[in-house]
Design a protein around this motif. Structure first.
Motif, short mmCIF file in Angstrom:
data_model
loop_
_atom_site.label_atom_id
_atom_site.label_comp_id
_atom_site.label_asym_id
_atom_site.label_seq_id
_atom_site.Cartn_x
_atom_site.Cartn_y
_atom_site.Cartn_z
N UNK A 455 0.29 -1.03 -0.24
CA UNK A 455 0.03 -0.55 -0.56
C UNK A 455 0.43 0.45 0.25
N UNK A 456 2.31 1.53 0.94
CA UNK A 456 2.90 2.37 0.52
C UNK A 456 3.31 2.55 -0.61
N UNK A 457 3.98 1.51 -1.34
CA UNK A 457 4.29 1.73 -2.52
C UNK A 457 3.34 2.40 -3.64
N UNK A 458 2.24 1.54 -3.41
CA UNK A 458 1.14 1.90 -4.57
C UNK A 458 0.69 3.81 -3.73
N UNK A 459 1.05 3.95 -2.58
CA UNK A 459 0.61 5.47 -2.13
C UNK A 459 1.78 6.32 -3.40
N UNK A 460 2.76 6.21 -2.88
CA UNK A 460 3.79 7.17 -3.64
C UNK A 460 3.69 6.68 -4.84
N UNK A 461 3.39 5.39 -6.13
CA UNK A 461 3.42 5.84 -7.40
C UNK A 461 2.00 6.87 -7.57
N UNK A 462 0.95 7.05 -6.89
CA UNK A 462 -0.16 7.70 -6.57
C UNK A 462 0.01 9.44 -6.54
#
Length: 512
Positions: A455-462
């Motif tokens: 979820x952390x990496x997804x939020x950073x990507x977004x």
């Protein structure tokens, strides 16, 4: 038919014995040698031709010049042979006899225009050229009109063909053979090649003349005027040489024009490269005067080409350096006169001065060259102003990275550690060497938290950023982590920056 061509001895038949005029023999040899020299020159033109059309023209023009030259040598050689009766020539047959010589010359020049020739090509070419020259000789002899019949000895006819083919092969081989010889002087090689080739062509004629048999049965015993022969021979020689000279001149002019066009195109291409170059290009002569100054140099210094060309290059230098330039240039010129090594891509960082008087940091690559016997110096200048600013900014960034109290981690696009600062070394208990290439999440406790990091990496990507708390594996302390994605100009992920600091929980106190 063969009985009318070949001679057979009969009882009571007497033969006429002719004589050769030495001057006309020498004249025929001279014409042949000059024609051979022109042929070799045309072959050289064909080898150097940059276009197929020029190659074809060189071979066609050379074939015409050499074919007429060979025919003229044969005709003058026939005039040199005196019989005790008047000899006349059929004009149509005499003119037609030129054609086999031109055809043989075309084959010869096609082979001579090559850089190399195989033994098979040499033998076939020698056979075709030898037979072609022999055909020209005997068709020219057929144009003779005499009161006495003339025929040919079968033996000497065969010998003339064999020797003709052998001499033609030698004439073709001589250029390639001399090129591989130990003779280094180019003019001497060309002269020898022309002499050998001319001698080979003339040799076939005079051997073939040995086959001539003229009976004395109906001899009129009239002697042709020698003055008429001399005038006719000289006229043919002059016309032949004039035709050959005109063809050679036309060929030379065409090749000169082609080379001029090539040079002009190269100059235009070079000018375009210099004008479009991103770096400044300045050329000076051995007195320090500017001879070339491209648009990139104008952008660096602010001076236009009209203002700089013809001026001393010192105008582009700070006053503290310009005073040393003349001394440096004089010292280098003295060294060149004493055979010292030339400048070749000498690279240094220097200071220039623009039109406004501001100093400009430059990277200078300096070389020297010779142009039409004069020494010139070429400087390739790269403006280092932006690079110096970038280096200064990088120095500041490195200072911040190394002296920041917060821990900093640089990750690559695959989330592996590229570098850590001293503060993060203290937090993680890892040295820079050990931490490199480690997975970033391996530095933290994340039991059953794989989904959280996803979820952390997804939020950073977004959003490009994430901030939260993580427990350091080294000491089990909780740290506040700030993760930021860094993208390039095309918005492609390049690396990550992580900033870590230990979270301090302040105990809550209650006053009573």
């Amino acid at each position: 038919m063969l009985e009318n061509f070949f001679w057979s001895s009969s009882p009571g038949v007497q033969l006429q014995h002719g004589e050769h005029d030495p001057f006309l023999v020498l004249l025929s040899l001279a014409v042949c040698w000059i024609a051979s020299s022109q042929a070799l020159r045309h072959a050289a033109f064909a080898r150097l031709a940059t276009k197929p059309q020029l190659r074809c023209w060189s071979i066609a023009g050379g074939s015409l010049a050499l074919g007429i030259g060979i025919w003229a040598m044969h005709f003058i050689g026939m005039l040199a042979y005196s019989l005790h009766e008047t000899v006349q020539y059929d004009l149509l047959r005499t003119v037609i006899s030129i054609l086999p010589g031109i055809a043989a010359s075309a084959v010869a020049l096609t082979l001579l225009s090559r850089n190399e020739i195989s033994p098979k090509q040499l033998m076939i070419g020698g056979l075709i050229v030898g037979v072609g020259i022999a055909t020209m000789h005997y068709s020219g002899m057929a144009a003779m009109r005499m009161s006495s019949p003339h025929k040919y000895s079968p033996f000497w006819f065969a010998v003339s063909l064999i020797v003709g083919v052998a001499l033609a092969t030698l004439a073709l081989w001589v250029r390639f053979g001399l090129n591989r010889s130990s003779i280094k002087h180019d003019t001497l090689r060309k002269t020898l090649a022309a002499l050998i080739m001319g001698g080979a062509i003339a040799g076939m004629h005079y051997i073939a003349m040995l086959a001539l048999r003229v009976t004395a049965d109906h001899s009129s015993h009239g002697i042709a005027a020698s003055n008429d022969k001399l005038i006719l021979a000289l006229t043919i020689a002059l016309i032949t040489l004039a035709i050959g000279g005109l063809i050679a001149q036309a060929n030379g002019l065409i090749h000169y024009r082609t080379r001029w066009q090539k040079v002009d195109m190269n100059e235009a291409r070079l000018s375009a490269l210099v004008n479009m170059a991103a770096d400044g290009i300045i050329c000076i002569d051995n007195r320090g005067l500017v001879t070339d100054y491209n648009p990139a140099a104008e952008a660096i210094f602010g001076w236009t080409a009209e203002e700089v060309l013809g001026q001393n290059v010192k105008m582009l230098m700070p006053s503290a350096l310009s005073g040393q330039h003349d001394h440096y240039l004089d010292r280098h010129e003295t060294g060149q006169r004493n055979a010292q090594p030339p400048l070749k891509n000498k690279i240094s960082e220097v200071l220039g001065q623009n039109k406004q008087g501001a100093l400009v940091p430059l990277r200078l690559a300096l070389s020297q060259a010779e142009a039409r016997g004069q020494r010139i110096y070429v400087g390739l200048l790269t403006d280092l102003t932006d690079r110096k600013k970038t280096e200064h900014q990088l120095h500041i960034a490195a200072t911040v990275f190394d002296h920041s109290y917060e821990g900093m981690v640089v990750l690559d696009a695959n989330r592996k550690v590229v570098d850590i600062n001293p503060a993060f070394e203290r937090m993680s208990g890892l040295s820079r060497k050990i931490a490199k290439n480690k997975e970033f999440i391996s530095l933290f406790i994340h039991d059953d938290e794989d989904s959280r990091w996803h979820e952390i990496w997804t939020q950073i990507g977004r959003n490009g950023h994430w901030q939260g708390a993580c427990t350091m594996r080294h000491d089990a302390h909780t740290h506040q982590i700030s993760l930021t994605a860094v993208r390039d100009e095309q918005q492609r992920l390049h690396h990550y920056i992580a900033v870590c600091y230990q979270r301090i929980d302040i105990p809550l106190t209650v006053s009573i």
